[in-house]
Design an enzyme around this catalytic site. Sequence first.
Site, PDB file in Angstrom:
ATOM      1  N   HIS A 154       0.835  -1.207   0.000  1.00 53.31           N
ATOM      2  CA  HIS A 154       0.000   0.000   0.000  1.00 53.31           C
ATOM      3  C   HIS A 154       0.872   1.260   0.000  1.00 53.31           C
ATOM      4  O   HIS A 154       0.705   2.139  -0.850  1.00 53.31           O
ATOM      5  CB  HIS A 154      -0.913  -0.024   1.235  1.00 53.31           C
ATOM      6  CG  HIS A 154      -1.833   1.155   1.336  1.00 53.31           C
ATOM      7  ND1 HIS A 154      -3.150   1.103   0.923  1.00 53.31           N
ATOM      8  CD2 HIS A 154      -1.633   2.414   1.794  1.00 53.31           C
ATOM      9  CE1 HIS A 154      -3.711   2.290   1.128  1.00 53.31           C
ATOM     10  NE2 HIS A 154      -2.806   3.111   1.661  1.00 53.31           N
ATOM     11  N   GLU A 155       1.801   1.324   0.945  1.00 50.41           N
ATOM     12  CA  GLU A 155       2.634   2.530   1.043  1.00 50.41           C
ATOM     13  C   GLU A 155       3.527   2.660  -0.191  1.00 50.41           C
ATOM     14  O   GLU A 155       3.817   3.774  -0.641  1.00 50.41           O
ATOM     15  CB  GLU A 155       3.474   2.521   2.325  1.00 50.41           C
ATOM     16  CG  GLU A 155       2.646   2.512   3.620  1.00 50.41           C
ATOM     17  CD  GLU A 155       1.601   3.618   3.720  1.00 50.41           C
ATOM     18  OE1 GLU A 155       1.837   4.718   3.196  1.00 50.41           O
ATOM     19  OE2 GLU A 155       0.527   3.360   4.314  1.00 50.41           O
TER      20      GLU A 155
ATOM     21  N   HIS B 241       1.741   4.591  -2.816  1.00 45.30           N
ATOM     22  CA  HIS B 241       1.853   6.039  -2.594  1.00 45.30           C
ATOM     23  C   HIS B 241       3.229   6.537  -3.051  1.00 45.30           C
ATOM     24  O   HIS B 241       3.357   7.585  -3.675  1.00 45.30           O
ATOM     25  CB  HIS B 241       1.690   6.359  -1.104  1.00 45.30           C
ATOM     26  CG  HIS B 241       0.273   6.296  -0.602  1.00 45.30           C
ATOM     27  ND1 HIS B 241      -0.739   7.051  -1.138  1.00 45.30           N
ATOM     28  CD2 HIS B 241      -0.299   5.583   0.411  1.00 45.30           C
ATOM     29  CE1 HIS B 241      -1.876   6.811  -0.477  1.00 45.30           C
ATOM     30  NE2 HIS B 241      -1.636   5.918   0.467  1.00 45.30           N
TER      31      HIS B 241
ATOM     32  N   GLU C  98      -4.741   7.830  -3.045  1.00 51.14           N
ATOM     33  CA  GLU C  98      -5.227   6.541  -2.532  1.00 51.14           C
ATOM     34  C   GLU C  98      -5.520   5.573  -3.685  1.00 51.14           C
ATOM     35  O   GLU C  98      -5.408   4.359  -3.512  1.00 51.14           O
ATOM     36  CB  GLU C  98      -6.476   6.784  -1.675  1.00 51.14           C
ATOM     37  CG  GLU C  98      -6.822   5.669  -0.709  1.00 51.14           C
ATOM     38  CD  GLU C  98      -5.786   5.435   0.395  1.00 51.14           C
ATOM     39  OE1 GLU C  98      -4.850   6.245   0.541  1.00 51.14           O
ATOM     40  OE2 GLU C  98      -5.910   4.418   1.102  1.00 51.14           O
TER      41      GLU C  98
HETATM   42 ZN    ZN Z   1      -3.121   5.213   1.841  1.00 45.85          ZN
END
Ligand code: ZN
Length: 501
Positions: free
Chosen positions: A265-266, A269, A295
Amino acid sequence: MATSLDQLKTRLGEIHDLRRANALIGWDQQTYMPVGGSAARAEQSATLQKISHELFTADETGRLIDAAAHETDKLDPDSDDARLISVTRRDYHKSRKVPADLVAEIARVTGQAVDVWTQARAKSDWKPFEPYLQKIVDLNRKLADALGYAEKPYDALLDQFEPDMKTSEVKAVFDSIKPDLIELVRQISAKAGAVNDEVLHREYDEQAQWNFGLDVIKRYGFDFDRGRQDRSVHPFTTSFSIGDVRITTRVDRNFISPALFGTLHECGHALYEQGFNQELERTPLADGASLGMHESQSRMWENLVGRSRPFWQFFFPKLQAAFPTQLADQTLDSFYKAANKVSPSFIRVEADEVTYGLHIMLRFELENEMIEGRLKIADVPEAWNAKMQDFMGITPPTTALGALQDIHWSGGMIGYFPTYQLGNLISLQLWDKINADIPDLTEQITRGEFGALLTWLRTNLHQHGRKFTSVELLQRITGGGLNPAPYLKYLKAKFGEVYGL
Ligand code: ZN
């Protein structure tokens, strides 16, 4: 003599330096700073923020924006310079609209409210938090009035995080998908026994978990010469420049998901932040288009890629090699299903892909009712529980597992939550287009190849930074606006298969 545009860029560069220095001390605070540093660090951060705010909102900034606009009125409106001026002008006017005493009052109230909320949540007692949330809602009403709005006060609050997005549009989209989501959850709940995720909760060596995550994100294309990963209690991504993007993750010895999927997830980003065009460095354009667009990137790499069957076709043998005893009884199919278990639960941050959207829509509805004065703050926990029952068929046994679970409201952030679900919706709109443009993407993923995917994202999205809003980017990329159809189609197909619906 330097042009006004050059002078403006110099000024914005210095403001950018101050903001990124503040990000650096914030990163340190959440990773390596000893507890003894917290009081001084808060002062240091406040000083940097004060100076950068004063520099940015000064009359001189406005004068330079106007003069630079005058100099460049023949430029292509989509050029970097023209966009720099228009985005800066928008930020400038917004920051000048909010009176300094309102900013100070919000900072004062939320500073106390976070502590009150922490204790209230620990005791699962709404009462002490109630007057603070009341103040925060009142202050957000004042903030909305100061910022201005066309239709609803909530528009102004949402616009802080998702520029140009309208409450009415978000509401229409959320309302349109709610019945389908509720029905999907109901069907899955009826077959709850079909998927067992006990395997995720076995004991996994922490260093081996860490190494596996790094191996995946290297293949994703995370550039370790321009970033690094460290541990933190609450995972986050931050950056000090396009050449220095930091991600953090947490590792749980008895639960493999936080480190594994949190890292992916990170990384999503971070790939966005590492992908901004170098020309945008040290300007306000070196940032994501919006929280929702940001996101969409984290969700894409975590869920659309990292929880997909093609991904695990490639990575499951590697995971099994890293954890031979823990995964000895598992097949690709059983592990894939475990990683995609759906189950109505109380806590948003632990929610699966299907129920996550319902958690967000609940908060969006309550925030609108609070801001419009239709819901009394004293009645929020009860309203929360009623919606949980309606949406997912469960009622939180305590307020800590209900209305007190998130930090956002105590931090003064109203209008932030919908961006999480906008990210999910946008990720699927992009995913449809990507798969049309890269017809063999699925095969590439089964071979652990992500280069074409990253190149597509860099070309169509990442490089632009904040030049365009998420609304404009969606228009440029998909030719339309927010569209929930790809999201619903994806959830029904994927989880229909997982649960044999
Ligand atoms: Zn996030």
